[in-house]
Design a protein around this motif. Sequence first.
Motif, PDB file in Angstrom:
ATOM      1  N   PHE A  27       8.904 -18.774  -5.113  1.00  0.00           N
ATOM      2  CA  PHE A  27       9.137 -17.813  -4.038  1.00  0.00           C
ATOM      3  C   PHE A  27       7.821 -17.306  -3.466  1.00  0.00           C
ATOM      4  CE2 PHE A  27      12.750 -17.600  -6.946  1.00  0.00           C
ATOM      5  CZ  PHE A  27      13.771 -17.928  -6.069  1.00  0.00           C
ATOM      6  N   ASN A  28       7.900 -16.627  -2.325  1.00  0.00           N
ATOM      7  CA  ASN A  28       6.743 -15.984  -1.710  1.00  0.00           C
ATOM      8  C   ASN A  28       6.922 -14.478  -1.836  1.00  0.00           C
ATOM      9  OD1 ASN A  28       5.358 -18.344  -0.634  1.00  0.00           O
ATOM     10  ND2 ASN A  28       7.154 -18.548   0.663  1.00  0.00           N
ATOM     11  N   ILE A  29       5.815 -13.768  -1.893  1.00  0.00           N
ATOM     12  CA  ILE A  29       5.871 -12.315  -2.061  1.00  0.00           C
ATOM     13  C   ILE A  29       5.255 -11.620  -0.843  1.00  0.00           C
ATOM     14  CG2 ILE A  29       3.689 -12.291  -3.340  1.00  0.00           C
ATOM     15  CD1 ILE A  29       4.805  -9.921  -4.984  1.00  0.00           C
ATOM     16  N   LEU A  30       5.883 -10.543  -0.439  1.00  0.00           N
ATOM     17  CA  LEU A  30       5.336  -9.653   0.582  1.00  0.00           C
ATOM     18  C   LEU A  30       5.165  -8.312  -0.106  1.00  0.00           C
ATOM     19  CD1 LEU A  30       4.505  -8.983   3.491  1.00  0.00           C
ATOM     20  CD2 LEU A  30       6.893  -8.447   3.949  1.00  0.00           C
ATOM     21  N   ILE A  31       3.927  -7.877  -0.228  1.00  0.00           N
ATOM     22  CA  ILE A  31       3.626  -6.639  -0.949  1.00  0.00           C
ATOM     23  C   ILE A  31       3.742  -5.444  -0.023  1.00  0.00           C
ATOM     24  CG2 ILE A  31       1.775  -5.375  -2.111  1.00  0.00           C
ATOM     25  CD1 ILE A  31       0.894  -8.098  -3.275  1.00  0.00           C
ATOM     26  N   SER A  32       4.435  -4.417  -0.506  1.00  0.00           N
ATOM     27  CA  SER A  32       4.608  -3.175   0.238  1.00  0.00           C
ATOM     28  C   SER A  32       4.106  -2.024  -0.623  1.00  0.00           C
ATOM     29  CB  SER A  32       6.101  -2.989   0.554  1.00  0.00           C
ATOM     30  OG  SER A  32       6.327  -1.736   1.144  1.00  0.00           O
ATOM     31  N   LYS A  43      10.616  -1.715  -6.679  1.00  0.00           N
ATOM     32  CA  LYS A  43      11.758  -2.208  -5.920  1.00  0.00           C
ATOM     33  C   LYS A  43      11.454  -3.612  -5.430  1.00  0.00           C
ATOM     34  CE  LYS A  43      13.455   0.859  -3.122  1.00  0.00           C
ATOM     35  NZ  LYS A  43      13.638   1.725  -1.949  1.00  0.00           N
ATOM     36  N   GLN A  44      12.482  -4.468  -5.392  1.00  0.00           N
ATOM     37  CA  GLN A  44      12.311  -5.795  -4.807  1.00  0.00           C
ATOM     38  C   GLN A  44      13.510  -6.093  -3.927  1.00  0.00           C
ATOM     39  OE1 GLN A  44      12.124  -7.656  -8.881  1.00  0.00           O
ATOM     40  NE2 GLN A  44      13.217  -9.317  -7.860  1.00  0.00           N
ATOM     41  N   SER A  45      13.271  -6.835  -2.819  1.00  0.00           N
ATOM     42  CA  SER A  45      14.301  -7.028  -1.799  1.00  0.00           C
ATOM     43  C   SER A  45      15.455  -7.912  -2.253  1.00  0.00           C
ATOM     44  CB  SER A  45      13.687  -7.597  -0.516  1.00  0.00           C
ATOM     45  OG  SER A  45      13.090  -8.859  -0.762  1.00  0.00           O
ATOM     46  N   ILE A  46      15.217  -8.808  -3.194  1.00  0.00           N
ATOM     47  CA  ILE A  46      16.280  -9.624  -3.773  1.00  0.00           C
ATOM     48  C   ILE A  46      16.255  -9.355  -5.273  1.00  0.00           C
ATOM     49  CG2 ILE A  46      17.173 -11.952  -4.142  1.00  0.00           C
ATOM     50  CD1 ILE A  46      15.777 -12.791  -1.555  1.00  0.00           C
ATOM     51  N   ALA A  52      18.402 -17.800  -5.085  1.00  0.00           N
ATOM     52  CA  ALA A  52      17.913 -17.823  -3.702  1.00  0.00           C
ATOM     53  C   ALA A  52      17.201 -19.143  -3.446  1.00  0.00           C
ATOM     54  CB  ALA A  52      16.965 -16.658  -3.452  1.00  0.00           C
ATOM     55  N   GLU A  53      17.057 -19.476  -2.173  1.00  0.00           N
ATOM     56  CA  GLU A  53      16.369 -20.701  -1.787  1.00  0.00           C
ATOM     57  C   GLU A  53      14.875 -20.560  -2.081  1.00  0.00           C
ATOM     58  OE1 GLU A  53      15.699 -23.297   2.254  1.00  0.00           O
ATOM     59  OE2 GLU A  53      17.572 -22.176   2.017  1.00  0.00           O
ATOM     60  N   LYS A  54      14.298 -21.601  -2.672  1.00  0.00           N
ATOM     61  CA  LYS A  54      12.860 -21.580  -2.929  1.00  0.00           C
ATOM     62  C   LYS A  54      12.122 -21.417  -1.610  1.00  0.00           C
ATOM     63  CE  LYS A  54      12.688 -24.183  -7.198  1.00  0.00           C
ATOM     64  NZ  LYS A  54      12.126 -25.357  -7.884  1.00  0.00           N
ATOM     65  N   GLY A  55      11.024 -20.693  -1.639  1.00  0.00           N
ATOM     66  CA  GLY A  55      10.261 -20.415  -0.428  1.00  0.00           C
ATOM     67  C   GLY A  55      10.658 -19.107   0.232  1.00  0.00           C
ATOM     68  N   THR A  56      11.755 -18.505  -0.222  1.00  0.00           N
ATOM     69  CA  THR A  56      12.196 -17.220   0.315  1.00  0.00           C
ATOM     70  C   THR A  56      11.107 -16.172   0.089  1.00  0.00           C
ATOM     71  OG1 THR A  56      14.520 -17.723  -0.074  1.00  0.00           O
ATOM     72  CG2 THR A  56      13.947 -15.391   0.092  1.00  0.00           C
ATOM     73  N   VAL A  57      10.919 -15.310   1.087  1.00  0.00           N
ATOM     74  CA  VAL A  57       9.964 -14.207   0.959  1.00  0.00           C
ATOM     75  C   VAL A  57      10.684 -13.021   0.323  1.00  0.00           C
ATOM     76  CG1 VAL A  57       8.462 -12.592   2.186  1.00  0.00           C
ATOM     77  CG2 VAL A  57       8.633 -14.971   2.952  1.00  0.00           C
ATOM     78  N   ILE A  58      10.141 -12.532  -0.758  1.00  0.00           N
ATOM     79  CA  ILE A  58      10.704 -11.372  -1.454  1.00  0.00           C
ATOM     80  C   ILE A  58       9.727 -10.216  -1.293  1.00  0.00           C
ATOM     81  CG2 ILE A  58      11.430 -10.453  -3.693  1.00  0.00           C
ATOM     82  CD1 ILE A  58      12.102 -13.435  -4.399  1.00  0.00           C
ATOM     83  N   THR A  59      10.214  -9.137  -0.686  1.00  0.00           N
ATOM     84  CA  THR A  59       9.385  -7.952  -0.499  1.00  0.00           C
ATOM     85  C   THR A  59       9.431  -7.128  -1.781  1.00  0.00           C
ATOM     86  OG1 THR A  59       9.882  -7.917   1.858  1.00  0.00           O
ATOM     87  CG2 THR A  59       9.014  -5.874   0.906  1.00  0.00           C
ATOM     88  N   VAL A  60       8.252  -6.778  -2.280  1.00  0.00           N
ATOM     89  CA  VAL A  60       8.152  -5.986  -3.505  1.00  0.00           C
ATOM     90  C   VAL A  60       7.379  -4.722  -3.181  1.00  0.00           C
ATOM     91  CG1 VAL A  60       7.378  -5.950  -5.904  1.00  0.00           C
ATOM     92  CG2 VAL A  60       8.161  -8.106  -4.891  1.00  0.00           C
ATOM     93  N   GLU A  61       7.986  -3.584  -3.522  1.00  0.00           N
ATOM     94  CA  GLU A  61       7.362  -2.277  -3.274  1.00  0.00           C
ATOM     95  C   GLU A  61       6.661  -1.800  -4.538  1.00  0.00           C
ATOM     96  OE1 GLU A  61       9.024   2.140  -2.456  1.00  0.00           O
ATOM     97  OE2 GLU A  61       9.768   0.588  -1.101  1.00  0.00           O
ATOM     98  N   PHE A  62       5.418  -1.359  -4.346  1.00  0.00           N
ATOM     99  CA  PHE A  62       4.609  -0.848  -5.463  1.00  0.00           C
ATOM    100  C   PHE A  62       4.342   0.639  -5.281  1.00  0.00           C
ATOM    101  CE2 PHE A  62       3.965  -5.329  -5.363  1.00  0.00           C
ATOM    102  CZ  PHE A  62       3.898  -5.678  -6.699  1.00  0.00           C
ATOM    103  N   ARG A  63       4.401   1.358  -6.375  1.00  0.00           N
ATOM    104  CA  ARG A  63       4.136   2.797  -6.375  1.00  0.00           C
ATOM    105  C   ARG A  63       3.356   3.168  -7.633  1.00  0.00           C
ATOM    106  NH1 ARG A  63       6.761   5.585  -2.424  1.00  0.00           N
ATOM    107  NH2 ARG A  63       8.626   4.620  -1.599  1.00  0.00           N
ATOM    108  N   TYR A  64       2.613   4.242  -7.484  1.00  0.00           N
ATOM    109  CA  TYR A  64       1.893   4.775  -8.653  1.00  0.00           C
ATOM    110  C   TYR A  64       2.887   5.496  -9.541  1.00  0.00           C
ATOM    111  CZ  TYR A  64      -1.215   7.501 -11.543  1.00  0.00           C
ATOM    112  OH  TYR A  64      -1.845   8.043 -12.618  1.00  0.00           O
ATOM    113  N   ILE A  65       2.857   5.148 -10.810  1.00  0.00           N
ATOM    114  CA  ILE A  65       3.727   5.803 -11.787  1.00  0.00           C
ATOM    115  C   ILE A  65       2.818   6.603 -12.715  1.00  0.00           C
ATOM    116  CG2 ILE A  65       5.417   5.459 -13.631  1.00  0.00           C
ATOM    117  CD1 ILE A  65       6.413   4.553 -10.900  1.00  0.00           C
ATOM    118  N   GLY A  66       2.930   7.919 -12.646  1.00  0.00           N
ATOM    119  CA  GLY A  66       2.092   8.782 -13.478  1.00  0.00           C
ATOM    120  C   GLY A  66       2.431   8.650 -14.949  1.00  0.00           C
ATOM    121  N   THR A  67       1.502   9.032 -15.785  1.00  0.00           N
ATOM    122  CA  THR A  67       1.711   8.929 -17.232  1.00  0.00           C
ATOM    123  C   THR A  67       1.876  10.298 -17.876  1.00  0.00           C
ATOM    124  OG1 THR A  67      -0.677   8.904 -17.549  1.00  0.00           O
ATOM    125  CG2 THR A  67       0.443   6.764 -17.431  1.00  0.00           C
ATOM    126  N   ASP A  68       2.201  11.321 -17.081  1.00  0.00           N
ATOM    127  CA  ASP A  68       2.348  12.685 -17.623  1.00  0.00           C
ATOM    128  C   ASP A  68       3.549  12.762 -18.524  1.00  0.00           C
ATOM    129  OD1 ASP A  68       1.520  12.734 -14.597  1.00  0.00           O
ATOM    130  OD2 ASP A  68       0.415  14.322 -15.627  1.00  0.00           O
TER     131      ASP A  68
END
Length: 68
Positions: A27-32, A43-46, A52-68
């Motif tokens: 798969f391909n990744i689109l970083i958000s 979070k990931q779009s799929i 899914a079909e190979k080559g599909t773009v999967i959007t992945v959302e990244f966030r800071y996760i605190g360690t408190d």
Amino acid sequence: EEKTAIVPSVLGMTAEKANKTLTDAGFNILISGNTQGGTVATKQSISGGTTAEKGTVITVEFRYIGTD
């Protein structure tokens, strides 16, 4: 060669690891969001486990996760 594959779950992974995991699976990744230190995929779009079909773009959302 198979034209579809099971999408791996990358939740909780760093951007580097998520990128490698998805590309290795065909798969391909689109970083958000911010991918600076301390961020993980929240979070990931799929959803992991979905076929899914190979080559599909999967959007992945990244966030800071605190360690408190």
